[in-house]
Design a protein around this motif. Structure first.
Motif, PDB file in Angstrom:
ATOM      1  N   TYR A   7       0.836  -1.183   0.000  1.00 22.39           N
ATOM      2  CA  TYR A   7       0.000   0.000   0.000  1.00 22.39           C
ATOM      3  C   TYR A   7       0.875   1.237   0.000  1.00 22.39           C
ATOM      4  N   GLN A  41       1.447  -5.032   2.667  1.00 22.50           N
ATOM      5  CA  GLN A  41       0.080  -5.318   3.103  1.00 22.50           C
ATOM      6  C   GLN A  41       0.040  -6.304   4.268  1.00 22.50           C
ATOM      7  N   ASN A  71      -3.541  -9.711   7.079  1.00 19.93           N
ATOM      8  CA  ASN A  71      -3.188  -8.382   6.610  1.00 19.93           C
ATOM      9  C   ASN A  71      -2.953  -7.442   7.785  1.00 19.93           C
ATOM     10  N   GLU A  84      -3.136   1.092  -3.960  1.00 17.25           N
ATOM     11  CA  GLU A  84      -2.760  -0.295  -3.711  1.00 17.25           C
ATOM     12  C   GLU A  84      -1.859  -0.743  -4.850  1.00 17.25           C
TER      13      GLU A  84
END
Ligand SMILES: [Zn+2]
Length: 63
Positions: free
Chosen positions: A13, A28, A50, A60
């Motif tokens: 991310y 992530q 996650n 993302e």
């Protein structure tokens, strides 16, 4: 037709720190806490699968 199985790909991310607006890439599924490199506030915490993200997710990124 060739199909490529990408189920196990990892993702990252791009996040923005809510305290200092620094942008940083984080994994992530981080297994350790990730701190902002500028102000040190916690951006992500491990939570089993996650990571729990505490920053604003801008984008993302796959692979
Ligand atoms: Zn920061």
């Amino acid at each position: 037709m060739v199909r490529i199985n990408r189920e196990n790909r990892s993702a990252f991310y791009k996040v923005k720190c809510q305290d200092c607006e620094n942008e940083q890439i984080i994994f992530q599924r981080a297994s350790t806490a990730v701190d902002c490199v500028v102000c040190g506030s916690v951006l992500a915490e491990p939570s089993g699968g996650n990571a729990k993200i505490h920053a604003e997710i801008i984008e993302e990124l796959s692979e």
